[in-house]
Design an enzyme around this catalytic site. Structure first.
Site, PDB file in Angstrom:
ATOM      1  N   ARG A 146       3.759 -39.477  27.452  1.00 39.98           N
ATOM      2  CA  ARG A 146       3.977 -39.046  28.836  1.00 39.98           C
ATOM      3  C   ARG A 146       3.372 -40.032  29.828  1.00 39.98           C
ATOM      4  O   ARG A 146       4.034 -40.480  30.770  1.00 39.98           O
ATOM      5  CB  ARG A 146       3.376 -37.657  29.071  1.00 39.98           C
ATOM      6  CG  ARG A 146       3.958 -36.535  28.234  1.00 39.98           C
ATOM      7  CD  ARG A 146       5.427 -36.300  28.496  1.00 39.98           C
ATOM      8  NE  ARG A 146       5.692 -35.932  29.884  1.00 39.98           N
ATOM      9  CZ  ARG A 146       6.849 -36.126  30.505  1.00 39.98           C
ATOM     10  NH1 ARG A 146       7.840 -36.746  29.879  1.00 39.98           N
ATOM     11  NH2 ARG A 146       7.031 -35.716  31.739  1.00 39.98           N
ATOM     12  N   CYS A 298      -7.161 -36.555  34.394  1.00 38.87           N
ATOM     13  CA  CYS A 298      -6.364 -36.195  35.570  1.00 38.87           C
ATOM     14  C   CYS A 298      -7.129 -35.219  36.464  1.00 38.87           C
ATOM     15  O   CYS A 298      -7.122 -35.349  37.695  1.00 38.87           O
ATOM     16  CB  CYS A 298      -5.026 -35.604  35.148  1.00 38.87           C
ATOM     17  SG  CYS A 298      -5.148 -34.158  34.052  1.00 38.87           S
ATOM     18  N   HIS A 325      -4.011 -25.316  34.651  1.00 37.72           N
ATOM     19  CA  HIS A 325      -3.426 -26.569  34.172  1.00 37.72           C
ATOM     20  C   HIS A 325      -2.127 -26.327  33.402  1.00 37.72           C
ATOM     21  O   HIS A 325      -2.048 -25.426  32.565  1.00 37.72           O
ATOM     22  CB  HIS A 325      -4.437 -27.281  33.265  1.00 37.72           C
ATOM     23  CG  HIS A 325      -4.189 -28.745  33.071  1.00 37.72           C
ATOM     24  ND1 HIS A 325      -3.104 -29.237  32.396  1.00 37.72           N
ATOM     25  CD2 HIS A 325      -4.901 -29.821  33.487  1.00 37.72           C
ATOM     26  CE1 HIS A 325      -3.153 -30.554  32.391  1.00 37.72           C
ATOM     27  NE2 HIS A 325      -4.237 -30.941  33.047  1.00 37.72           N
ATOM     28  N   THR A 328       0.098 -29.021  27.720  1.00 38.35           N
ATOM     29  CA  THR A 328       0.250 -30.420  27.332  1.00 38.35           C
ATOM     30  C   THR A 328       0.774 -30.500  25.903  1.00 38.35           C
ATOM     31  O   THR A 328       0.857 -29.498  25.188  1.00 38.35           O
ATOM     32  CB  THR A 328      -1.096 -31.177  27.420  1.00 38.35           C
ATOM     33  OG1 THR A 328      -1.991 -30.649  26.436  1.00 38.35           O
ATOM     34  CG2 THR A 328      -1.704 -31.036  28.813  1.00 38.35           C
ATOM     35  N   THR A 356     -12.816 -27.419  29.708  1.00 33.78           N
ATOM     36  CA  THR A 356     -12.536 -28.670  30.403  1.00 33.78           C
ATOM     37  C   THR A 356     -13.851 -29.390  30.639  1.00 33.78           C
ATOM     38  O   THR A 356     -14.859 -28.754  30.970  1.00 33.78           O
ATOM     39  CB  THR A 356     -11.815 -28.455  31.743  1.00 33.78           C
ATOM     40  OG1 THR A 356     -11.665 -29.725  32.394  1.00 33.78           O
ATOM     41  CG2 THR A 356     -12.593 -27.536  32.666  1.00 33.78           C
TER      42      THR A 356
END
Length: 487
Positions: A146, A298, A325, A328, A356
Site C-alpha cells: 500500500r 501514520c 483507525h 489494515t 497503538t
C-alpha cells in the site's frame, strides 16, 4: 405572487464562468513549464497544480475559501498575474503556494505590480534557473504494498526535470509467473485512491516498468543482502523499506551492505536508538551521519504537529489519544488465527480494540511530552482514513473559538502549514479526506473546550497523507528539498 430577487442574469453567470475557464486554461502551460524547466512546484493551500485539468484548477481555487477567515473564494484573476510573473523570472527550484502568495499580495502588495511583488517575494531563487549543480538522487523501494505504491505515485508526480528524487528500482519477492503485469495493474488501479494519473508501459523481458517516462527496474530477491544495485546503474541510493519486516538498526543495516545503497528510510516506527522523524517537527535532527532513519507511523505523524501547536501556546499537562483507525492488511478478512490479540477477528465485520504506540512514539519526536500521554486504538471496518481524538488537559484555559482560530492560523501561516490542515464544515465524513496530503486535518466543528480541558478531532489519510510525509523526509535526507514560498 412573491418573486425571487435576481441579482445576476444567466448569460452573465455563464460569461464569467467561461472567462475563468479561459484563464485556468492559460495557466496550465505556465505551471508545466515552471515544473519541467525550473523545478518549481506550484500549489494552492497544499493542493498540487501539476498535471491538473481546467476544472481541477478551478476547484483548487474554490477550495481555498475554506482556508480564509472571510471565506473569500480565490479567483484565477488573482493568481494568474502572479503565475505569469513567475514564468518570466528564470526561477530556480522552489515550492510556491499560489494561494498564500495571492493573499499576501492582496494584503501586503502596497501598490506594487505583480512582477515587482513576485520578484521580491521569491528573491532568493530569481534568476537561479540552471545555476549550480542539482543532481538527482536514486531511490529504491524495498516492498511494493500500500505505502510502496503510493510512494511510487508521488515520486513519479514530483519527478520534474529529474534532478530531485528519481525512482530507479523496486525490490519484491516474485509471486507469480506474470508478477510484473500484476504489479503494474496494482499501480494502475487502486480501489481507494483511484486510477493512476499517467501511462505505464510493461517490459516483461527486461523486468521494467516505464511510468510517465521514468524507467523503473523490478528486482526479484528474497533478502536484502543478495542485491547488487550497481548492476542496474544505481549508486548512492536512498532505499525506502516499506515491508516492516526489519525495524531496528541491525536488521535494516543489511541494506547498507548492498553495493549502490547509501541510506535507508523505514516507513514504520523504528526500534532502539533509531531516530523517529515527523517532518515539520524534528526533521532538522537528520544529519549526514544518519544512515538509517524512521519516518515513524501514520498516527504519530498525524498527532504530533497538532500536539506541538497546542503545547506551544497552551501547554499540555497530560492527555489521552484514542485512534479510530481503518483496518489494515495485517488483520484477517474473516475470522482466523492471528498471533495478535483480537486481530484474528474479521476486520470487515468488527470494531477491534488494539494497542497503538503512537502516544509513546510522540515523545520521541517531541520529548517535552514524555510521560504525559496514553493511547489506544480501535480498528474499524473502513479501508482508509482514520481519526485521532486528542483529549488533553491544558496549563492555560481556552475557549472553542480561541482554540479553533489558533489552529486555523497554524494551518495557514506557521511552519506546520504542510502538516496541519483545517476544516470547518458540519458535513465532512471520512471519505472526504481520501488523498489529503496533510499529516492531519483538524475538524473545527467537533472541537470541545471546557476551561482547561480540550478535545480535538484530527482526520488523516493514513495511507496517502503519511506517504506525503515520508517523501518530505526523503527530500531532506537527499538534500533535494527546495525552498518554500511565500516565507
Amino acid at each position: 405572487m412573491w418573486k425571487v430577487p435576481v441579482t445576476q442574469k444567466p448569460d452573465q453567470c455563464l460569461g464569467e464562468w467561461i472567462d475563468r475557464e479561459a484563464l485556468a486554461e492559460a495557466m496550465i502551460p505556465l505551471i508545466g513549464q515552471l515544473y519541467r524547466n525550473n523545478n518549481v512546484v506550484t500549489s494552492i493551500y497544499g493542493r498540487s497544480l501539476i498535471n491538473r485539468s481546467v476544472i481541477e484548477l478551478l476547484k483548487a481555487h474554490r477550495f481555498a475559501r475554506h482556508r480564509q477567515a472571510d471565506s473569500h473564494e480565490l479567483s484565477v484573476h488573482e493568481t494568474f498575474p502572479l503565475l505569469k510573473a513567475m514564468s518570466e523570472l528564470k526561477l530556480g527550484a522552489a515550492s510556491v503556494d499560489l494561494g498564500k502568495l495571492a493573499v499576501k499580495f492582496k494584503t501586503d502588495g502596497n501598490g506594487r505590480s505583480a512582477e515587482a511583488f513576485v520578484r521580491e517575494e521569491l528573491g532568493p531563487v530569481v534568476g537561479q534557473q540552471n545555476v549550480g549543480e542539482r543532481k538527482g538522487t536514486d531511490v529504491v523501494l524495498y516492498g511494493f504494498g500500500r505505502i510502496g505504491r503510493l510512494l511510487a505515485r508521488i515520486l513519479i508526480e514530483k519527478a520534474g526535470g529529474g534532478d530531485g528524487l528519481r525512482l530507479r528500482a523496486v525490490v519484491v519477492r516474485k509471486g507469480a509467473s506474470n508478477d510484473l503485469a500484476k504489479r503494474a495493474s496494482l499501480l494502475r488501479r487502486d480501489s481507494v485512491h483511484g486510477s493512476f494519473d499517467g501511462i505505464i508501459h510493461v517490459d516483461e523481458e527486461a523486468n521494467t516498468l516505464t511510468v510517465n517516462g521514468n524507467l523503473i527496474q523490478f528486482i526479484y530477491a528474497k533478502s536484502p543482502t543478495e542485491v547488487d544495485y550497481t548492476q542496474y546503474g544505481i549508486s548512492n541510493a536512498l532505499l525506502v523499506d516499506n515491508t516492516g519486516v526489519w525495524r531496528d538498526a541491525e536488521g535494516l543495516g543489511q541494506h547498507l551492505t548492498c553495493p549502490g545503497i547509501d541510506r535507508v528510510l523505514l516507513t514504520a516506527p523504528g526500534k532502539g536508538k533509531l531516530k523517529n522523524i515527523v517532518h515539520g517537527i524534528n526533521h532538522g535532527d537528520i544529519t549526514a551521519d544518519d544512515k538509517i532513519v524512521s519516518a515513524a507511523s501514520c498516527t504519530t505523524n498525524a498527532i504530533v504537529p497538532v500536539l506541538k501547536a497546542v503545547n506551544d501556546k497552551f501547554g499540555i499537562v497530560n492527555g489521552h489519544v484514542e485512534t479510530v483507525h481503518s483496518y489494515t492488511n495485517d488483520q484477517n478478512l474473516i475470522d482466523n488465527f492471528h498471533k495478535g490479540d483480537r486481530r484474528g477477528r474479521s476486520a470487515a465485520l468488527n470494531m477491534v480494540i488494539t494497542e497503538t504506540g503512537a502516544a509513546t512514539a510522540a515523545a520521541k519526536a517531541l520529548p517535552e511530552l514524555a510521560g504525559k500521554l496514553t493511547g489506544n486504538a480501535i480498528r474499524v471496518p473502513t479501508p482508509n482514513v482514520s481519526m485521532a481524538i486528542l483529549n488533553l488537559n491544558l496549563e492555560k484555559a481556552s475557549s472553542r473559538e480561541e482554540m479553533n482560530e489558533y489552529l486555523r492560523y497554524m494551518a495557514l501561516h506557521s511552519d506546520l502549514s504542510r502538516q496541519i490542515d483545517f476544516v470547518a464544515s458540519q458535513e465532512v465524513v471520512s471519505t472526504d479526506f481520501v488523498g489529503s496530503r496533510y499529516a492531519g486535518v483538524v475538524d473545527a466543528e467537533a472541537t470541545i473546550c471546557n476551561d482547561n480541558r480540550v478535545v480535538l478531532y484530527v482526520w488523516y489519510d493514513n495511507e496517502f497523507g503519511y506517504s506525503c510525509q515520508v517523501v518530505r523526509v526523503m527530500e531532506d535526507m537527499a538534500g533535494v528539498n527546495p525552498p518554500a514560498f511565500p516565507q
